[in-house]
Design an enzyme around this catalytic site. Structure first.
Site, short mmCIF file in Angstrom:
data_model
loop_
_atom_site.label_atom_id
_atom_site.label_comp_id
_atom_site.label_asym_id
_atom_site.label_seq_id
_atom_site.Cartn_x
_atom_site.Cartn_y
_atom_site.Cartn_z
N SER A 54 0.90 -1.36 0.12
CA SER A 54 0.00 0.07 0.09
C SER A 54 0.76 1.46 0.14
CB SER A 54 -1.12 0.08 1.27
OG SER A 54 -1.95 -0.74 0.96
N LYS A 72 0.40 3.58 -3.05
CA LYS A 72 -0.63 4.53 -3.24
C LYS A 72 -0.26 5.78 -3.09
CE LYS A 72 -3.75 1.09 -1.05
NZ LYS A 72 -4.41 0.45 0.22
N TYR A 119 -3.21 -1.94 -10.44
CA TYR A 119 -3.14 -1.82 -8.78
C TYR A 119 -2.24 -2.67 -8.03
CZ TYR A 119 -4.59 -2.00 -3.96
OH TYR A 119 -4.34 -1.94 -2.58
N TYR A 138 -4.66 4.18 8.10
CA TYR A 138 -5.86 3.84 8.22
C TYR A 138 -6.53 4.14 9.50
CZ TYR A 138 -3.87 0.91 4.34
OH TYR A 138 -3.08 0.71 3.24
N VAL A 187 1.19 -3.79 3.95
CA VAL A 187 0.71 -4.85 4.56
C VAL A 187 2.02 -5.85 4.61
CG1 VAL A 187 0.00 -6.20 2.53
CG2 VAL A 187 -1.30 -6.42 4.91
O1 DON Z 1 -4.81 -4.67 -1.91
C1 DON Z 1 -4.32 -5.58 -1.36
O2 DON Z 1 -5.32 -6.43 -0.86
C2 DON Z 1 -2.72 -6.06 -0.88
N1 DON Z 1 -2.32 -5.70 -2.20
C3 DON Z 1 -2.40 -5.18 0.09
C4 DON Z 1 -2.43 -3.75 0.12
C5 DON Z 1 -2.06 -3.08 1.50
O3 DON Z 1 -0.80 -3.03 1.55
C6 DON Z 1 -2.92 -2.98 2.63
N2 DON Z 1 -2.35 -2.13 3.74
N3 DON Z 1 -1.79 -2.33 4.76
#
Ligand code: DON
Length: 326
Positions: free
Chosen positions: A68, A71, A193, A245, A263
């Site tokens: 994330s 982003k 994405y 978040y 994540v």
């Molecule tokens: O969108 C997703 O589910 C993964 N690529 C995780 C994205 C993410 O890092 C969310 N945050 N903590």
């Protein structure tokens, strides 16, 4: 070129690193094997100043996927392409107070709450100007690489596994198409994405990327002006309110600098004209933020008093750097 920061900064990073070795709370992301099978003992920190000072400790050169944190930089690209109002037409800037993959859109407009949750990030990906999805991803990867100051690569295995387990993100994308907030093809936009989430970086790269935001869009390693200082300010603002978040309020209170977590266990945080910090530690709390990396930022923020709302005279980092330079 980067140069070494004074030893007082390196020593402090090392001290925090060593002190936190005992903190082993948290769990690995478990939705795909490349994340659930990672070495949980990894811990790296790096700091970079906008004029190219650099210091690091621990596993700062171990590669992991950006997830994330990407982003922030896709948002920068969407802002470059459409300006603030153009982006705001399509995605909000209010903290959602919900988890990063929540299925909720703003009443009335159908916009996702902000660009830091998955729904908002899928929309910002769709806003990157391109004539094909391959070109769209090339532009995203180009932006990420320009901010890191080196050519970054995708972990194709992580990408494939993200794609195979993307039911919730796919549902979000279809939901947004039905609400009119996503106008591009669902599969193509999801691929952009998920590919950006699978880009490989180190904590050292994250420090340079964060320092690019801290330096008003100028990369301290290459001197490239990647985006304007206005875009940097807008991205940092949205990171400050939404980047951690549903822990964003706690973070701002205790650490006080704009930040974004991922994540895989990465965190970036940046303070304008002062520094960019990159951290990696894969064990996460129940909000998806790295436990030890959060703790490290709390300790460093206290040591250097970098809180965005601190009185200028209370700030320790400029004084520490000046003193060491004398
Ligand atoms: O969108 C997703 O589910 C993964 N690529 C995780 C994205 C993410 O890092 C969310 N945050 N903590």
């Amino acid at each position: 070129m980067l140069h070494d920061l004074p030893s007082v900064v390196t020593d402090e990073l090392q001290r925090v690193h060593d002190e936190l070795v005992q903190v082993n709370e948290g769990g690995l992301a478990d939705y795909i094997p490349p994340l659930s099978e990672v070495d949980p003992t990894l811990f790296g920190l790096a700091i970079c100043t906008p004029d190219g000072g650099f210091a690091a400790a621990g596993d700062h050169d171990v590669a992991f996927t950006l997830q994330s944190i990407s982003k922030c930089f896709t948002l920068a690209l969407a802002l470059v392409d459409h300006g603030l109002e153009g982006v705001l037409d399509r995605v909000g800037v209010e903290p959602s107070g919900e988890s990063y993959n929540a299925v909720s859109l703003e009443e009335g407009t159908g916009r996702p709450d902000n660009p830091m949750i998955n729904a908002g990030a899928i929309v910002t990906c769709s806003l990157v100007e391109a004539s094909s999805s391959a070109e769209r991803f090339d532009r995203v990867l180009g932006m990420l690489s320009s901010c890191a100051g080196r050519e970054l690569d995708v972990d194709e295995n992580v990408f494939e596994q993200e794609l195979a387990t993307a039911d919730r993100n796919r549902a979000l994308a279809y939901f947004m198409r039905s609400a009119g907030s996503l106008t591009t093809d669902v599969d193509e936009t999801l691929e952009v994405y998920l590919r950006q989430c699978a880009v490989l970086v180190t904590a050292g790269d994250l420090a340079v990327m964060a320092a690019t935001l801290a330096g008003g869009g100028r990369n301290p390693l290459t001197n490239e002006q990647v985006f304007s200082s206005t875009v940097a300010r807008h991205v940092l603002t949205i990171m400050a309110t939404c980047g951690m978040y549903d822990a964003s309020g706690q973070w701002l209170l205790r650490v006080g600098s704009p930040a974004k977590s991922g994540v895989s266990g990465g965190i970036i945080t940046a303070s304008p004209a002062q520094f960019g910090l990159g951290l990696y530690r894969p064990l996460l709390d129940d909000r998806g933020n790295s436990v030890r990396a959060v703790r490290a930022c709390e300790q460093l923020a206290e040591r250097f008093t970098w809180h965005a709302l601190a009185q200028p005279d209370d700030r320790q980092l400029p004084a520490v750097l000046d003193e060491a330079a004398d």
